[in-house]
Design a protein around this motif. Structure first.
Motif, PDB file in Angstrom:
ATOM      1  N   GLY A 209       0.800  -1.227   0.000  1.00 20.95           N
ATOM      2  CA  GLY A 209       0.000   0.000   0.000  1.00 20.95           C
ATOM      3  C   GLY A 209       0.827   1.268   0.000  1.00 20.95           C
ATOM      4  O   GLY A 209       0.297   2.353  -0.295  1.00 20.95           O
ATOM      5  N   ILE A 210       2.105   1.167   0.305  1.00 18.44           N
ATOM      6  CA  ILE A 210       2.984   2.346   0.284  1.00 18.44           C
ATOM      7  C   ILE A 210       2.988   2.990  -1.097  1.00 18.44           C
ATOM      8  O   ILE A 210       3.140   4.206  -1.227  1.00 18.44           O
ATOM      9  CB  ILE A 210       4.422   1.943   0.693  1.00 18.44           C
ATOM     10  N   LEU A 211       2.765   2.182  -2.140  1.00 13.86           N
ATOM     11  CA  LEU A 211       2.794   2.677  -3.513  1.00 13.86           C
ATOM     12  C   LEU A 211       1.461   3.259  -3.973  1.00 13.86           C
ATOM     13  O   LEU A 211       1.351   3.742  -5.094  1.00 13.86           O
ATOM     14  CB  LEU A 211       3.205   1.545  -4.460  1.00 13.86           C
ATOM     15  N   VAL A 212       0.450   3.238  -3.101  1.00 13.72           N
ATOM     16  CA  VAL A 212      -0.880   3.733  -3.467  1.00 13.72           C
ATOM     17  C   VAL A 212      -1.082   5.138  -2.894  1.00 13.72           C
ATOM     18  O   VAL A 212      -1.211   5.299  -1.673  1.00 13.72           O
ATOM     19  CB  VAL A 212      -1.973   2.784  -2.928  1.00 13.72           C
TER      20      VAL A 212
ATOM     21  N   ASP B 186      -1.483  19.636   7.036  1.00 17.34           N
ATOM     22  CA  ASP B 186      -1.638  21.065   6.777  1.00 17.34           C
ATOM     23  C   ASP B 186      -0.412  21.654   6.078  1.00 17.34           C
ATOM     24  O   ASP B 186      -0.523  22.622   5.334  1.00 17.34           O
ATOM     25  CB  ASP B 186      -1.879  21.818   8.095  1.00 17.34           C
ATOM     26  N   THR B 187       0.749  21.057   6.332  1.00 17.16           N
ATOM     27  CA  THR B 187       1.993  21.546   5.733  1.00 17.16           C
ATOM     28  C   THR B 187       2.174  21.062   4.305  1.00 17.16           C
ATOM     29  O   THR B 187       3.106  21.463   3.625  1.00 17.16           O
ATOM     30  CB  THR B 187       3.201  21.078   6.566  1.00 17.16           C
ATOM     31  N   GLY B 188       1.267  20.172   3.848  1.00 11.26           N
ATOM     32  CA  GLY B 188       1.403  19.604   2.512  1.00 11.26           C
ATOM     33  C   GLY B 188       2.133  18.273   2.505  1.00 11.26           C
ATOM     34  O   GLY B 188       2.193  17.607   1.469  1.00 11.26           O
ATOM     35  N   ALA B 189       2.681  17.878   3.640  1.00  9.50           N
ATOM     36  CA  ALA B 189       3.394  16.605   3.732  1.00  9.50           C
ATOM     37  C   ALA B 189       2.409  15.447   3.662  1.00  9.50           C
ATOM     38  O   ALA B 189       1.270  15.553   4.117  1.00  9.50           O
ATOM     39  CB  ALA B 189       4.188  16.540   5.032  1.00  9.50           C
ATOM     40  N   MET B 190       2.854  14.338   3.080  1.00  8.26           N
ATOM     41  CA  MET B 190       2.018  13.147   2.951  1.00  8.26           C
ATOM     42  C   MET B 190       2.497  12.083   3.939  1.00  8.26           C
ATOM     43  O   MET B 190       3.676  11.738   3.965  1.00  8.26           O
ATOM     44  CB  MET B 190       2.064  12.611   1.524  1.00  8.26           C
ATOM     45  N   ARG B 191       1.562  11.575   4.742  1.00  8.71           N
ATOM     46  CA  ARG B 191       1.908  10.566   5.745  1.00  8.71           C
ATOM     47  C   ARG B 191       1.048   9.323   5.513  1.00  8.71           C
ATOM     48  O   ARG B 191      -0.169   9.403   5.350  1.00  8.71           O
ATOM     49  CB  ARG B 191       1.699  11.123   7.153  1.00  8.71           C
ATOM     50  N   TYR B 192       1.689   8.192   5.487  1.00  6.76           N
ATOM     51  CA  TYR B 192       1.046   6.925   5.154  1.00  6.76           C
ATOM     52  C   TYR B 192       0.061   6.507   6.247  1.00  6.76           C
ATOM     53  O   TYR B 192       0.391   6.503   7.430  1.00  6.76           O
ATOM     54  CB  TYR B 192       2.115   5.852   4.971  1.00  6.76           C
TER      55      TYR B 192
ATOM     56  N   PHE C 262       7.449   5.508   6.191  1.00  5.59           N
ATOM     57  CA  PHE C 262       6.486   6.285   5.411  1.00  5.59           C
ATOM     58  C   PHE C 262       5.336   6.838   6.264  1.00  5.59           C
ATOM     59  O   PHE C 262       4.632   7.737   5.829  1.00  5.59           O
ATOM     60  CB  PHE C 262       5.955   5.449   4.251  1.00  5.59           C
ATOM     61  N   ILE C 263       5.148   6.315   7.456  1.00  6.11           N
ATOM     62  CA  ILE C 263       4.191   6.933   8.383  1.00  6.11           C
ATOM     63  C   ILE C 263       4.693   8.308   8.802  1.00  6.11           C
ATOM     64  O   ILE C 263       3.926   9.213   9.088  1.00  6.11           O
ATOM     65  CB  ILE C 263       3.983   6.034   9.621  1.00  6.11           C
ATOM     66  N   ARG C 264       6.018   8.442   8.860  1.00  6.07           N
ATOM     67  CA  ARG C 264       6.675   9.709   9.139  1.00  6.07           C
ATOM     68  C   ARG C 264       6.399  10.207  10.571  1.00  6.07           C
ATOM     69  O   ARG C 264       6.184  11.386  10.793  1.00  6.07           O
ATOM     70  CB  ARG C 264       6.259  10.771   8.119  1.00  6.07           C
TER      71      ARG C 264
ATOM     72  N   PHE D 270      17.597   1.552   5.358  1.00  7.43           N
ATOM     73  CA  PHE D 270      16.299   1.954   4.800  1.00  7.43           C
ATOM     74  C   PHE D 270      16.038   3.440   5.065  1.00  7.43           C
ATOM     75  O   PHE D 270      15.622   4.182   4.161  1.00  7.43           O
ATOM     76  CB  PHE D 270      15.179   1.118   5.416  1.00  7.43           C
ATOM     77  N   ILE D 271      16.245   3.864   6.308  1.00  4.10           N
ATOM     78  CA  ILE D 271      15.987   5.257   6.679  1.00  4.10           C
ATOM     79  C   ILE D 271      16.849   6.207   5.852  1.00  4.10           C
ATOM     80  O   ILE D 271      16.363   7.196   5.288  1.00  4.10           O
ATOM     81  CB  ILE D 271      16.255   5.476   8.184  1.00  4.10           C
ATOM     82  N   THR D 272      18.130   5.900   5.766  1.00  7.16           N
ATOM     83  CA  THR D 272      19.054   6.770   5.024  1.00  7.16           C
ATOM     84  C   THR D 272      18.712   6.816   3.541  1.00  7.16           C
ATOM     85  O   THR D 272      18.663   7.887   2.932  1.00  7.16           O
ATOM     86  CB  THR D 272      20.501   6.266   5.206  1.00  7.16           C
ATOM     87  N   SER D 273      18.441   5.652   2.955  1.00  5.88           N
ATOM     88  CA  SER D 273      18.161   5.585   1.519  1.00  5.88           C
ATOM     89  C   SER D 273      16.890   6.333   1.155  1.00  5.88           C
ATOM     90  O   SER D 273      16.856   7.119   0.196  1.00  5.88           O
ATOM     91  CB  SER D 273      18.042   4.113   1.081  1.00  5.88           C
ATOM     92  N   ILE D 274      15.823   6.118   1.936  1.00  2.00           N
ATOM     93  CA  ILE D 274      14.547   6.751   1.616  1.00  2.00           C
ATOM     94  C   ILE D 274      14.588   8.244   1.905  1.00  2.00           C
ATOM     95  O   ILE D 274      13.959   9.051   1.208  1.00  2.00           O
ATOM     96  CB  ILE D 274      13.413   6.065   2.397  1.00  2.00           C
ATOM     97  N   THR D 275      15.361   8.652   2.905  1.00  2.00           N
ATOM     98  CA  THR D 275      15.523  10.078   3.180  1.00  2.00           C
ATOM     99  C   THR D 275      16.226  10.767   2.026  1.00  2.00           C
ATOM    100  O   THR D 275      15.846  11.877   1.616  1.00  2.00           O
ATOM    101  CB  THR D 275      16.320  10.298   4.475  1.00  2.00           C
TER     102      THR D 275
END
Length: 301
Positions: free
Chosen positions: A39-42, A50-56, A110-112, A148-153
């Motif tokens: 679902g991360i890809l959906v 409110d800031t425009g950021a997307m959180r899973y 991705f939940i951030r 994972f954290i470093t790569s996705i960041t």
């Protein structure tokens, strides 16, 4: 008050923790984890802040609900992997559980949520320390998590809305300071005796409503378990809550269960910024992680 009672009852179970698990439950949780990772890809499975950021958030009502689901699944699957380490007949289930754990690392990223990113990483790190000599897969899990954290960041800096994950490694205010000021103002404008055991929530909400730009329907109460106890149960309720932890601090210390002690203190730090006591499922999930670490220590698993 109900949460305080649940806390005492659940921690008392540390005297006789249960390591059994259901194979059917393990299979269902692995399948659900696969769905969460896919679902991360959906894009529709994200909530726009409110800031425009997307959180899973997956199919749950909010990203906050997903954090608890993911944490409970993570702890359960780690238990499954450890229980099957020497079981050759169910080797497939053991490795399926391990791969699902790695998938949950992506879900947390991705939940951030910095709080749950730190909570899940600390859990895996302490498990790795305990199992370093006997389980290389678990020993290397925190390293994989950091990769994972470093790569996705790094990917998040590449103009992608879905992959934009700058919040993972940066500081961002969420208005907690304003809520804390409202609590302090409520206390100052009342006599201290009104906070011995009385509920002062309504007076606090009036001060909270005066915060410029506050959204009363969407914002949390205080974002702190301790402040909630203070507002609703006063000094007495807060002291009872802290007494429970003092009891288990001494227990872990006397028994030299230092991993459990460290994680308990880490949980208490998390609750400075998390309204865990308001939600029994959240409280039980957090204590599930503590009980797992303690079980590994006292049984030398």
């Amino acid at each position: 008050m109900l949460s305080i009672c649940i806390l005492w009852i659940y921690l008392d179970k540390l005297n006789n923790p249960d390591k059994e698990f259901s194979l059917v439950a393990a299979g269902l949780i692995i399948l659900y984890t696969i769905a969460m990772v896919a679902g991360i890809l959906v894009p529709s499975f994200y909530v726009v802040m409110d800031t425009g950021a997307m959180r899973y958030k997956f199919i749950t009502g909010s990203h906050n609900a997903l954090t608890l689901t993911a944490l409970a699944a993570l702890v359960f699957l780690v238990n499954v992997f450890i229980s099957l380490e020497n079981n050759k007949k169910q080797n497939w289930l053991k490795w399926a559980s391990y791969l699902a754990v790695l998938g949950l690392f992506l879900v947390f990223i991705f939940i951030r949520s910095r709080i749950y990113l730190g909570l899940s990483f600390m859990f895996i790190l302490l498990i790795a320390i305990k199992k370093f000599k006997t389980s290389r897969p678990l020993a290397f899990a925190p390293v994989i998590y950091l990769i994972f954290i470093t790569s996705i960041t790094l990917l998040g800096s590449n103009k992608s809305n879905v992959l934009n994950n700058d919040r993972t490694l940066t500081m961002h205010t969420t208005g907690r300071d304003k809520l804390n000021e409202a609590v302090l103002h409520t206390y100052k404008e009342s006599n201290w005796s009104n906070f011995l055991y009385q509920n002062n929530k309504e007076a606090y909400l009036k001060n909270k409503a005066a915060i410029p730009g506050i959204n009363m329907s969407l914002s949390s109460l205080t974002e702190s378990s301790y402040l909630i106890l203070f507002l609703e149960l006063g000094f007495l309720g807060l002291l009872v809550f802290l007494f429970i932890f003092a009891h288990y601090f001494l227990r872990f210390f006397k028994r030299k269960e230092f991993l459990s002690l460290f994680f308990m203190l880490f949980l208490m730090a998390v609750w400075l910024f998390e309204e865990t006591v308001l939600f029994p499922f959240g409280l039980m999930t957090h204590l599930f992680t503590l009980a797992t670490i303690n079980r590994l220590e006292i049984r030398n698993i």
